[in-house]
Motif scaffolding. Structure first.
Motif, PDB file in Angstrom:
ATOM      1  N   ILE A   1       0.877  -1.073   0.012  1.00 46.16           N
ATOM      2  CA  ILE A   1       0.031   0.024  -0.095  1.00 46.16           C
ATOM      3  C   ILE A   1       1.099   1.311   0.040  1.00 46.16           C
ATOM      4  N   LEU A   2       1.859   1.208   0.923  1.00 46.89           N
ATOM      5  CA  LEU A   2       2.900   2.462   0.884  1.00 46.89           C
ATOM      6  C   LEU A   2       3.575   2.641  -0.503  1.00 46.89           C
ATOM      7  N   THR A   3       4.096   1.665  -1.163  1.00 45.23           N
ATOM      8  CA  THR A   3       4.525   1.842  -2.538  1.00 45.23           C
ATOM      9  C   THR A   3       3.658   2.239  -3.564  1.00 45.23           C
ATOM     10  N   ALA A   4       2.334   1.808  -3.436  1.00 41.13           N
ATOM     11  CA  ALA A   4       1.294   2.178  -4.608  1.00 41.13           C
ATOM     12  C   ALA A   4       1.173   3.839  -4.206  1.00 41.13           C
ATOM     13  N   ARG A   5       0.806   4.103  -2.875  1.00 37.82           N
ATOM     14  CA  ARG A   5       0.561   5.487  -2.691  1.00 37.82           C
ATOM     15  C   ARG A   5       1.777   6.450  -3.002  1.00 37.82           C
ATOM     16  N   ILE A   6       2.773   5.959  -2.740  1.00 38.81           N
ATOM     17  CA  ILE A   6       4.167   6.827  -3.137  1.00 38.81           C
ATOM     18  C   ILE A   6       4.216   6.947  -4.747  1.00 38.81           C
ATOM     19  N   ASN A   7       3.930   5.877  -5.277  1.00 40.12           N
ATOM     20  CA  ASN A   7       3.838   5.764  -6.724  1.00 40.12           C
ATOM     21  C   ASN A   7       2.712   6.634  -7.394  1.00 40.12           C
ATOM     22  N   VAL A   8       1.721   6.657  -6.646  1.00 46.00           N
ATOM     23  CA  VAL A   8       0.585   7.543  -7.081  1.00 46.00           C
ATOM     24  C   VAL A   8       0.728   9.193  -7.132  1.00 46.00           C
ATOM     25  N   VAL A   9       1.334   9.641  -6.004  1.00 47.10           N
ATOM     26  CA  VAL A   9       1.694  10.845  -5.767  1.00 47.10           C
ATOM     27  C   VAL A   9       2.943  11.168  -6.536  1.00 47.10           C
ATOM     28  N   ALA A  10       3.897  10.304  -6.655  1.00 45.98           N
ATOM     29  CA  ALA A  10       4.994  10.805  -7.814  1.00 45.98           C
ATOM     30  C   ALA A  10       4.627  10.930  -9.094  1.00 45.98           C
ATOM     31  N   ARG A  11       3.643   9.989  -9.626  1.00 44.48           N
ATOM     32  CA  ARG A  11       3.202  10.326 -11.078  1.00 44.48           C
ATOM     33  C   ARG A  11       2.465  11.724 -11.268  1.00 44.48           C
ATOM     34  N   GLN A  12       1.573  11.802 -10.287  1.00 47.00           N
ATOM     35  CA  GLN A  12       0.878  13.221 -10.200  1.00 47.00           C
ATOM     36  C   GLN A  12       1.730  14.308 -10.133  1.00 47.00           C
ATOM     37  N   SER A  13       2.677  14.317  -9.399  1.00 47.46           N
ATOM     38  CA  SER A  13       3.885  15.305  -9.121  1.00 47.46           C
ATOM     39  C   SER A  13       4.511  15.374 -10.414  1.00 47.46           C
ATOM     40  N   LYS A  14       4.892  14.364 -11.065  1.00 41.44           N
ATOM     41  CA  LYS A  14       5.827  14.398 -12.149  1.00 41.44           C
ATOM     42  C   LYS A  14       4.879  15.063 -13.449  1.00 41.44           C
ATOM     43  N   SER A  15       3.531  14.682 -13.549  1.00 42.44           N
ATOM     44  CA  SER A  15       2.714  15.186 -14.545  1.00 42.44           C
ATOM     45  C   SER A  15       2.576  16.897 -14.192  1.00 42.44           C
ATOM     46  N   LEU A  16       2.635  17.184 -13.271  1.00 43.28           N
ATOM     47  CA  LEU A  16       2.336  18.886 -12.961  1.00 43.28           C
ATOM     48  C   LEU A  16       3.878  19.229 -13.256  1.00 43.28           C
ATOM     49  N   VAL A  17       4.831  18.600 -12.857  1.00 42.62           N
ATOM     50  CA  VAL A  17       6.018  19.234 -13.115  1.00 42.62           C
ATOM     51  C   VAL A  17       6.245  19.620 -14.648  1.00 42.62           C
ATOM     52  N   GLU A  18       6.179  18.334 -15.214  1.00 45.19           N
ATOM     53  CA  GLU A  18       6.314  18.603 -16.881  1.00 45.19           C
ATOM     54  C   GLU A  18       5.359  19.246 -17.416  1.00 45.19           C
ATOM     55  N   LEU A  19       3.958  19.466 -17.089  1.00 48.20           N
ATOM     56  CA  LEU A  19       3.148  20.715 -17.476  1.00 48.20           C
ATOM     57  C   LEU A  19       3.444  21.997 -17.267  1.00 48.20           C
ATOM     58  N   ARG A  20       4.169  22.218 -15.984  1.00 45.11           N
ATOM     59  CA  ARG A  20       4.738  23.568 -15.855  1.00 45.11           C
ATOM     60  C   ARG A  20       5.951  24.045 -16.637  1.00 45.11           C
ATOM     61  N   ASP A  21       6.781  22.741 -16.981  1.00 43.92           N
ATOM     62  CA  ASP A  21       7.986  23.108 -18.006  1.00 43.92           C
ATOM     63  C   ASP A  21       7.722  23.244 -19.177  1.00 43.92           C
ATOM     64  N   LEU A  22       6.537  22.523 -19.496  1.00 43.77           N
ATOM     65  CA  LEU A  22       6.131  22.583 -21.197  1.00 43.77           C
ATOM     66  C   LEU A  22       5.656  24.175 -21.222  1.00 43.77           C
ATOM     67  N   LEU A  23       4.733  24.643 -20.249  1.00 44.35           N
ATOM     68  CA  LEU A  23       4.275  25.894 -20.352  1.00 44.35           C
ATOM     69  C   LEU A  23       5.330  27.014 -20.538  1.00 44.35           C
ATOM     70  N   GLY A  24       6.352  26.821 -19.422  1.00 47.88           N
ATOM     71  CA  GLY A  24       7.624  27.411 -19.579  1.00 47.88           C
ATOM     72  C   GLY A  24       8.107  27.697 -20.813  1.00 47.88           C
ATOM     73  N   ALA A  25       8.493  26.400 -21.479  1.00 47.13           N
ATOM     74  CA  ALA A  25       8.913  26.549 -22.782  1.00 47.13           C
ATOM     75  C   ALA A  25       8.137  27.102 -23.940  1.00 47.13           C
ATOM     76  N   GLU A  26       6.922  26.912 -23.809  1.00 45.37           N
ATOM     77  CA  GLU A  26       5.733  27.692 -24.595  1.00 45.37           C
ATOM     78  C   GLU A  26       6.123  29.095 -24.507  1.00 45.37           C
ATOM     79  N   ILE A  27       6.140  29.598 -23.427  1.00 46.89           N
ATOM     80  CA  ILE A  27       6.444  31.042 -23.197  1.00 46.89           C
ATOM     81  C   ILE A  27       7.598  31.645 -23.854  1.00 46.89           C
ATOM     82  N   GLY A  28       8.672  30.774 -23.725  1.00 44.54           N
ATOM     83  CA  GLY A  28       9.877  31.122 -24.379  1.00 44.54           C
ATOM     84  C   GLY A  28       9.815  31.161 -25.864  1.00 44.54           C
ATOM     85  N   VAL A  29       9.171  30.340 -26.469  1.00 43.48           N
ATOM     86  CA  VAL A  29       8.764  30.352 -27.917  1.00 43.48           C
ATOM     87  C   VAL A  29       7.930  31.550 -28.372  1.00 43.48           C
TER      88      VAL A  29
END
Length: 436
Positions: free
Chosen positions: A224-252
């Motif tokens: 259960i601990l591993t599954a919950r850690i993975n869920v939070v990690a995937r969600q945080s990774k998606s949000l970070v990637e979205l934020r980086d993508l938006l930053g790159a879009e601003i640069g363009v």
């Protein structure tokens, strides 16, 4: 419902009458032969049929018949007739009385055929040392033993003073409670690791813990601990990637703005040159108008790019808030779960202590009240109303009951359980004193 009939006399006529009543009223031969007295709260079904000579059929009077209840005053209220005293009449006598009343009220030439069927008897009541005392339906042939079964059987308290013989039950409860406490402790350890951001949980089992059960629960909680850690990690990774993508879009977009600014500066020079040539008469005014229109289009494009940058920055801010809220939500959920689990663990420990005390009392008691072989027997008494009097009858488990009976069940210690005289009395020393 109508039954065709050819009028005859004699036994055949009587037999057809009985058959018609049986069909129309839905009654069996035994119901017709029932002559039980009608006690208060007895539910009856009244069926009335009349022979119609002009039609050659029997007609059922549904408007008068139906289901009725005998009142506490031993009367029954019927349509057309009104209140009919029941008294000590049985079903056959009541049917005869209703038939006579109908003939007199309506002015019939022939007496209508009336049958009374008992649908539901006056209930019985079971009180005393039973699991479910209360009111129960009566049926003919009911015995005291059957009423005891209907009321849930003999009452066996679960407290230490009366149910102390049930040691096996207490041991089973303790085992179940200890397992639940073990699960709660391991779950709290997993919640501690989760709220601390650790990827591994730590749990130190006590010597009395079941090793196999501990290992199984630990494996589950680690999953259960591993599954919950993975869920939070995937969600945080998606949000970070979205934020980086938006930053790159601003640069363009900013680079596009720079190019648009250069185009705007160039067009401005051409507009100034065209304006000068128009003033000198060298160029047509349409040339100047086309260049100014092109300049306004570049300005509009630049505004769209600026708006896109603002929207991207807003999305970056939202992604950042969601990323921070993800961890805050996780911390809140884990803290709430830990608080609830700790409260449940405290209750389990309290229950364990109480059950241990009950088990100790059970082990310390000898022959407890209600223990198998403790000499406890059931005594039955039946309270029955007979006319204006009430009789209390000593009964056995095979005693037949009547509607309205009150069965009282009492647990009593049989004489075999009493200490013998050899145990309770001191030895007689008078012969020894006489010899001296």
């Amino acid at each position: 419902m109508k039954v065709p009939f050819r009028p005859h006399c004699g036994p055949l006529h009587a037999a057809l009458i009985a058959a018609a009543i049986s069909v129309l009223g839905g009654m069996s031969t035994s119901a017709l032969a029932d002559s039980s007295q009608l006690a208060p709260q007895t539910k009856i079904r009244l069926t009335i049929v009349q022979w119609m000579p002009t039609k050659g059929v029997y007609e059922k009077w549904d408007s008068i018949g139906g289901e009725f209840l005998i009142s506490d005053a031993k009367t029954v209220s019927l349509p057309v007739i009104g209140t009919v005293p029941v008294g000590n009449l049985d079903t056959v006598e009541l049917a005869t009385e209703i038939s006579r009343e109908l003939k007199a009220k309506i002015g019939l030439v022939e007496t209508p055929h009336v049958t009374v069927e008992i649908l539901e008897y006056q209930p019985i009541y079971v009180v005393g040392d039973v699991n479910k005392p209360g009111e129960y339906k009566f049926h003919p042939g009911l015995t005291v033993l059957q009423s005891l079964a209907m009321s849930g059987g003999e009452f066996r308290p679960s407290n230490g003073s009366l149910g102390s013989w049930d040691k096996t039950g207490y041991v089973g409860q303790l085992r179940e409670i200890e397992n639940a406490i073990l699960r709660g402790r391991i779950k709290i350890a997993r919640l501690h690791a989760e709220i601390s951001g650790e990827k591994e949980m730590r749990f130190d089992p006590s010597p009395q813990d079941d090793r196999e059960l501990t290992a199984a629960i630990l494996e589950q909680e680690k999953g259960i601990l591993t599954a919950r850690i993975n869920v939070v990690a995937r969600q945080s990774k998606s949000l970070v990637e979205l934020r980086d993508l938006l930053g790159a879009e601003i640069g363009v977009i900013e680079k596009k703005i720079d190019g648009t600014d250069e185009d705007i500066a160039s067009i401005k020079k051409e507009v100034a040159s065209a304006k000068s040539m128009v003033e000198k008469g060298i160029a047509l005014p349409s040339r100047q108008a086309d260049l100014e229109r092109t300049l306004r289009g570049y300005h509009a494009n630049r505004l769209d790019l600026v708006t896109a940058i603002m929207r991207a920055r807003q999305n970056i801010a939202e992604a950042t808030r969601n990323l921070e809220g993800l961890y805050d939500t996780q911390q809140t959920e884990v803290a709430t779960a830990m608080q609830s689990e700790q409260a449940a663990l405290d209750q389990l420990e309290l229950k364990r202590d109480t059950t241990q005390k009950l088990l100790l009392n059970a082990l310390s008691d000898g022959i407890g009240y209600g223990a198998p072989g403790g000499g406890v027997a059931l005594a039955f008494t039946v309270t029955r109303g007979t006319g204006d009097a009430v009789d209390e009858i000593t009964a056995s488990d095979s005693t037949s009951l009547q509607p309205g009976d009150v069965v009282r069940v009492v647990r009593k210690v049989s004489p075999s359980a009493q200490p013998s005289a050899q145990v309770t009395q001191l030895p007689d020393k008078r012969p020894e004193q006489a010899s001296q």
